[in-house]
Write a protein that holds these residues in place. Structure first.
Motif, PDB file in Angstrom:
ATOM      1  N   SER A  17       0.496  -1.154   0.203  1.00  0.00           N
ATOM      2  CA  SER A  17       0.189   0.372  -0.044  1.00  0.00           C
ATOM      3  C   SER A  17       0.791   0.952   0.088  1.00  0.00           C
ATOM      4  N   SER A  18       2.202   1.660   1.036  1.00  0.00           N
ATOM      5  CA  SER A  18       3.239   2.310   0.611  1.00  0.00           C
ATOM      6  C   SER A  18       3.369   2.201  -1.319  1.00  0.00           C
ATOM      7  N   ASP A  19       3.258   1.630  -1.583  1.00  0.00           N
ATOM      8  CA  ASP A  19       3.528   2.100  -3.289  1.00  0.00           C
ATOM      9  C   ASP A  19       2.337   2.382  -4.142  1.00  0.00           C
ATOM     10  N   THR A  20       1.347   3.092  -3.420  1.00  0.00           N
ATOM     11  CA  THR A  20      -0.062   3.730  -3.628  1.00  0.00           C
ATOM     12  C   THR A  20       0.696   5.194  -4.124  1.00  0.00           C
ATOM     13  N   GLY A  21       0.311   5.366  -5.161  1.00  0.00           N
ATOM     14  CA  GLY A  21       0.533   6.931  -4.950  1.00  0.00           C
ATOM     15  C   GLY A  21       0.780   7.990  -6.473  1.00  0.00           C
ATOM     16  N   ASP A  22       1.294   9.353  -6.632  1.00  0.00           N
ATOM     17  CA  ASP A  22       1.414   9.489  -8.345  1.00  0.00           C
ATOM     18  C   ASP A  22       2.517   9.530  -9.071  1.00  0.00           C
ATOM     19  N   TYR A  23       2.770   8.417 -10.022  1.00  0.00           N
ATOM     20  CA  TYR A  23       4.142   8.847 -10.358  1.00  0.00           C
ATOM     21  C   TYR A  23       4.328   9.435 -11.764  1.00  0.00           C
ATOM     22  N   GLU A  24       5.310  10.080 -11.671  1.00  0.00           N
ATOM     23  CA  GLU A  24       5.909  11.001 -13.098  1.00  0.00           C
ATOM     24  C   GLU A  24       7.576  10.792 -13.261  1.00  0.00           C
ATOM     25  N   CYS A  25       7.896  10.166 -14.936  1.00  0.00           N
ATOM     26  CA  CYS A  25       8.729  10.718 -15.694  1.00  0.00           C
ATOM     27  C   CYS A  25       9.178  11.618 -16.325  1.00  0.00           C
ATOM     28  N   THR A  26      10.415  11.753 -16.122  1.00  0.00           N
ATOM     29  CA  THR A  26      10.940  12.952 -17.130  1.00  0.00           C
ATOM     30  C   THR A  26      12.526  12.351 -17.203  1.00  0.00           C
ATOM     31  N   VAL A  27      12.184  12.282 -18.505  1.00  0.00           N
ATOM     32  CA  VAL A  27      13.793  12.699 -19.835  1.00  0.00           C
ATOM     33  C   VAL A  27      14.803  13.493 -19.899  1.00  0.00           C
ATOM     34  N   GLU A  28      15.655  13.361 -19.505  1.00  0.00           N
ATOM     35  CA  GLU A  28      16.908  14.508 -19.947  1.00  0.00           C
ATOM     36  C   GLU A  28      17.751  13.750 -20.982  1.00  0.00           C
ATOM     37  N   ALA A  29      18.395  14.373 -22.180  1.00  0.00           N
ATOM     38  CA  ALA A  29      19.464  14.440 -23.092  1.00  0.00           C
ATOM     39  C   ALA A  29      20.178  15.596 -23.520  1.00  0.00           C
ATOM     40  N   SER A  30      21.507  15.770 -23.109  1.00  0.00           N
ATOM     41  CA  SER A  30      22.150  16.717 -23.725  1.00  0.00           C
ATOM     42  C   SER A  30      21.490  18.110 -23.449  1.00  0.00           C
ATOM     43  N   GLY A  31      21.278  18.445 -22.626  1.00  0.00           N
ATOM     44  CA  GLY A  31      20.266  19.232 -22.108  1.00  0.00           C
ATOM     45  C   GLY A  31      18.861  19.727 -22.334  1.00  0.00           C
ATOM     46  N   LYS A  32      18.771  19.203 -22.721  1.00  0.00           N
ATOM     47  CA  LYS A  32      16.874  18.773 -23.747  1.00  0.00           C
ATOM     48  C   LYS A  32      15.859  18.398 -22.174  1.00  0.00           C
ATOM     49  N   THR A  33      15.158  18.340 -21.870  1.00  0.00           N
ATOM     50  CA  THR A  33      14.616  17.880 -20.553  1.00  0.00           C
ATOM     51  C   THR A  33      12.987  17.832 -21.021  1.00  0.00           C
ATOM     52  N   LYS A  34      12.276  16.727 -20.464  1.00  0.00           N
ATOM     53  CA  LYS A  34      10.857  16.369 -21.133  1.00  0.00           C
ATOM     54  C   LYS A  34      10.012  15.573 -20.158  1.00  0.00           C
ATOM     55  N   SER A  35       9.196  15.742 -19.693  1.00  0.00           N
ATOM     56  CA  SER A  35       8.098  15.035 -18.787  1.00  0.00           C
ATOM     57  C   SER A  35       6.616  14.589 -19.380  1.00  0.00           C
ATOM     58  N   SER A  36       6.522  13.401 -18.129  1.00  0.00           N
ATOM     59  CA  SER A  36       5.549  12.538 -19.067  1.00  0.00           C
ATOM     60  C   SER A  36       3.996  13.742 -17.385  1.00  0.00           C
ATOM     61  N   ASN A  37       2.592  13.317 -18.011  1.00  0.00           N
ATOM     62  CA  ASN A  37       1.661  13.774 -17.176  1.00  0.00           C
ATOM     63  C   ASN A  37       1.601  12.734 -16.278  1.00  0.00           C
ATOM     64  N   PRO A  38       0.688  12.957 -14.869  1.00  0.00           N
ATOM     65  CA  PRO A  38       1.393  11.877 -13.988  1.00  0.00           C
ATOM     66  C   PRO A  38       0.469  10.953 -14.113  1.00  0.00           C
ATOM     67  N   VAL A  39       0.123   9.869 -13.678  1.00  0.00           N
ATOM     68  CA  VAL A  39      -0.098   8.642 -13.738  1.00  0.00           C
ATOM     69  C   VAL A  39      -0.539   8.970 -11.560  1.00  0.00           C
ATOM     70  N   HIS A  40      -1.822   8.093 -11.797  1.00  0.00           N
ATOM     71  CA  HIS A  40      -2.723   7.377  -9.855  1.00  0.00           C
ATOM     72  C   HIS A  40      -2.239   5.810 -10.478  1.00  0.00           C
ATOM     73  N   VAL A  41      -1.374   5.256  -8.489  1.00  0.00           N
ATOM     74  CA  VAL A  41      -1.499   4.155  -8.622  1.00  0.00           C
ATOM     75  C   VAL A  41      -1.868   3.632  -7.599  1.00  0.00           C
ATOM     76  N   TRP A  42      -2.681   2.481  -7.951  1.00  0.00           N
ATOM     77  CA  TRP A  42      -3.405   2.331  -5.954  1.00  0.00           C
ATOM     78  C   TRP A  42      -3.123   0.752  -6.246  1.00  0.00           C
ATOM     79  N   VAL A  43      -2.676   0.838  -4.481  1.00  0.00           N
ATOM     80  CA  VAL A  43      -2.248  -0.720  -4.607  1.00  0.00           C
ATOM     81  C   VAL A  43      -3.159  -1.283  -3.548  1.00  0.00           C
ATOM     82  N   MET A  44      -4.121  -1.905  -3.720  1.00  0.00           N
ATOM     83  CA  MET A  44      -5.556  -2.064  -2.773  1.00  0.00           C
ATOM     84  C   MET A  44      -4.744  -2.997  -2.086  1.00  0.00           C
ATOM     85  N   GLY A  45      -5.931  -3.482  -0.782  1.00  0.00           N
ATOM     86  CA  GLY A  45      -5.293  -4.087   0.312  1.00  0.00           C
ATOM     87  C   GLY A  45      -3.970  -3.460   0.965  1.00  0.00           C
ATOM     88  N   MET A  46      -4.763  -4.127   1.773  1.00  0.00           N
ATOM     89  CA  MET A  46      -3.289  -4.335   3.863  1.00  0.00           C
ATOM     90  C   MET A  46      -2.598  -5.025   3.778  1.00  0.00           C
TER      91      MET A  46
END
Length: 702
Positions: free
Chosen positions: A72-101
């Motif tokens: 359940s601790s892995d539940t949250g909003d995930y986001e990815c960022t890439v970088e190369a030669s000074g150029k950077t771009k990020s993805s939109n966030p994705v919410h992950v729900w780990v069901m059950g405790m």
């Protein structure tokens, strides 16, 4: 080597909802466009809820974050960022729900406890991230579980305690957790059940009563309470009835008393040791030996000096010891040991009476009987509360009716004329408020007083009230008005349009401060004040104030009076001012004439002789002094002699000079004239008009 990031997206495998304990992969993919086919190293960074969880360097355009066992601790909003030669771009966030405790783990501090002790429990949710909610349960056979809730904002475990009560034998405990995800609650499964054994520190107490059969009033009863204790330290036994403690002891408790009806009821024996306690209850019923006595009176309300008879009896029971008493605030006063009492009463005998009956040591008391002894009311007095028999028009009138003698309650009745206005039941007095006061109301007031005495009603004298009319519209006038000569008499007239007499008149003068100059009480609606001599200090603004017993000051409009100088004072001032001015003017004129006279002689060159000149001047002067006005032509006498004398007196140089007569006009307004360009100066006296003078004028070549 030119490139650009087209898109960056993040995916969760197998889905964004993962069951607790299953594997999970977070994949970040970068779509790149290149100018040529060259190898591009890209930095991949995966962030969860703003915290870095994964980072790698890859030339494949994709990175994978593997989680072998999702919690359940892995539940949250995930986001990815890439970088190369000074150029950077990020993805939109994705919410992950780990069901059950994860399943919580419950542990107990002790597995065996005594009654009165506490059980301490610890519940833990491993691999869960706070904040968390913990629920503890105490489970007993055939009863609803007892539950406790604890909120833990910073840790994944919690502690709770439960007390062990009387009757607890074998207890079971469990717990479960709960967390909040996106405003929704997720609950874990229940933990393992933990069993705790309870031991008794002492057995339940035994309560006995003697006699065990029927108990009648007058019998002696005895109650006994006992228990068996494992350890005798800190033991306490208490006997109570209706929450009232009767007796306490440490080992064996005994209580003995003569039974009465009040002893019937539920008795409770309680044994305490530390936190542990046990109780036993027993009902005791006491049968009545005889009913309570009844006290009766010949009369409950009677006049003073009358005879009162009291009698005490018990229904169906004769053999008893009776006594009659009178109740007071702190108990009762004994009157007689008998079932009957007869006495002549006065007002001090008013009160409550009781009787008591005793059989076999049991004493019972009757219900109280109220006896009221009345003294007759005295003739009431009616008066005004404020004192004087008067009232201001428009104000309420408060009357008080008082009867000095008489036993309360007394009924007072107020009359206005023959009309009943109010009835009051009170002690020795009553009040009445009349708010309908009229100016010409001639009706008098009276009051009646009566109580329960047989003598009946008493009536007061008639009270006549004077209605005071307040002052209205004060005015002030004077004769003369406005300006007043110094020393003259002035009459001041202050009057009111309406108001009851006497009226207190006051006249004030206001300059820098207010001064009371006159006051008088008058049985009239006006006063006339004559001030015989007005002075300059009497100048100012005047107003008058009028008041009567209504105690309302009414002020007139102000008038202004100016004290001016008298006519004879003006004449004296004019004389003192104008006389010095006239003298100064005359002195100035005299000085001016003298100055002109001195300046005349040297500026004239005359051919006539001194005698002729003097003679002409003398004639002119005399004519002026005689008041005559000289005008026209004239001739000087002895003209020939004058001419001869002149010729003889002159030297040879003047013989050739030609002599002729010339008419000269002399004006007093212009003493300096030019005649044939020869300046001539006259000592011009003050004269009217123009004078004509004949003189000899020598024509010289120079």
């Amino acid at each position: 080597q030119v490139f650009t990031f087209n898109t960056v997206e993040i995916k969760v495998q197998p889905s964004v909802k993962v069951k607790n304990g299953d594997p999970m992969s977070v994949v970040c993919h970068a779509d790149v466009s290149k100018s040529t086919d060259f190898q591009l190293k890209i930095n991949f960074t995966i962030i969860k809820d703003g915290k870095l969880v994964f980072m790698t360097l890859s030339d494949r355009g994709e990175a994978r974050y593997e989680i072998s066992t999702a919690r359940s601790s892995d539940t949250g909003d995930y986001e990815c960022t890439v970088e190369a030669s000074g150029k950077t771009k990020s993805s939109n966030p994705v919410h992950v729900w780990v069901m059950g405790m994860t399943k919580p783990i419950l542990t107990a501090e002790k597995n065996e406890v005594l009654e009165g002790e506490v059980v301490k429990l610890r519940c833990e949710l491993p691999e869960e991230v706070p904040p968390l909610h913990f629920f503890f349960r105490k489970i007993k056979m055939n009863s609803t579980p007892q539950e406790k809730f604890v909120y833990e904002p910073h840790r994944n475990f919690s502690v709770a305690t439960f007390s062990v009560e009387e009757g607890d034998n074998i207890l079971q405990f469990d717990c479960f957790g709960r967390r909040s995800v996106k405003l929704k609650f997720e609950t874990s499964e229940h933990s393992n059940k933990t069993q705790v054994t309870v031991r008794e520190p002492f057995i339940k107490p035994t309560l006995k009563v003697q006699p065990s059969g029927n108990i009648t009033e007058g019998d002696r009863i005895q109650l006994e309470c006992s228990t068996v204790v494992a350890h005798m330290h800190d033991i306490e036994i208490i006997l109570q009835k209706n929450k009232t403690i009767l007796v306490r002891d440490k080992q064996l408790l005994k209580y003995s008393a003569v039974a009465t009806l009040e002893d019937s009821g539920e008795y409770l024996c309680k044994v305490e040791q530390g936190r542990a306690s046990k109780t036993t209850k027993l009902n005791v019923l006491v049968t009545e030996l005889f009913p309570p006595p009844v006290l009766s009176a010949s009369m409950n309300k009677l006049d003073e000096n009358k005879e009162l008879a009291l009698s005490c009896s018990i229904n169906g029971f004769q053999n008893a010891n009776f006594s009659i008493l009178r109740k007071v605030s702190n108990g009762a006063i004994w009157l007689k040991n008998s079932r009957n009492l007869t006495m002549k009463v006065n007002v001090n005998n008013t009160g409550s009476y009781i009787c008591k009956a005793e059989v076999k040591g049991i004493v019972k008391t009757s219900k109280p009987v109220r006896i009221n002894v009345y003294a007759p009311v005295s003739k009431p007095t009616l008066s005004v509360v404020s004192g004087l028999p008067e009232v201001v028009l428009g104000k309420p009138l408060r009357l008080i009716c008082r009867s000095v003698m008489g036993t309360p309650p007394i009924t007072f009745t107020f009359y206005k004329g023959n009309e009943v206005k109010k009835t009051v039941i009170n002690g020795t007095y009553a009040t009445f408020l009349d708010e309908n006061i009229r100016q010409n109301d001639k009706r008098g007031y009276r009051c009646d007083a009566r109580n329960n005495h047989s003598s009946g009603m008493k009536t007061s004298n008639i009270l006549n009230i004077t209605v005071i009319v307040p002052i209205r519209n004060a005015s002030l006038g004077t004769i003369p008005y406005g300006e007043v000569e110094d020393g003259s008499e002035t009459a001041f007239l202050c009057s009111v349009k309406e108001g009851s007499w006497p009226i207190h008149f006051r006249i004030f003068r206001k300059t820098d401060h207010e001064v009371l100059v006159y006051e008088k009480n008058e049985y009239a609606d006006r006063i006339l004040w004559r001030k015989e001599k007005m002075k300059s200090q009497d100048t100012g603004t005047y107003y008058c104030m009028a008041s009567n017993r209504a105690n309302v000051d009414v002020r007139s409009h102000p008038i202004t009076i100016s004290v001016i100088l008298a006519s004879w004072q003006k004449g004296i001032i004019a004389a003192f001012v104008l006389i010095p001015i006239a003298g100064a003017v005359a002195l100035t004129l005299w000085w001016f004439l003298c100055k002109k006279k001195k300046a005349k002689g040297p500026s004239m060159e005359m051919s006539s002789s001194a005698l002729a000149t003097n003679s002409a001047s003398e004639k002119l002067t005399r004519q002026h002094n005689d008041g005559d006005y000289y005008s026209g032509s004239g001739y000087i006498e002895d003209n020939e002699n004058h001419m001869k004398s002149t010729d003889e007196s002159k030297g040879p140089d003047l013989e050739s000079a030609e002599v002729e007569y010339t008419e000269v006009e002399v004006s007093t307004l212009d003493p300096h004239r030019e005649i044939d360009s020869v300046p001539i100066h006259f000592p011009a006296p003050v004269q009217k008009g123009t004078e004509t003078v004949y003189s000899e004028i020598r024509k010289a070549n120079n």
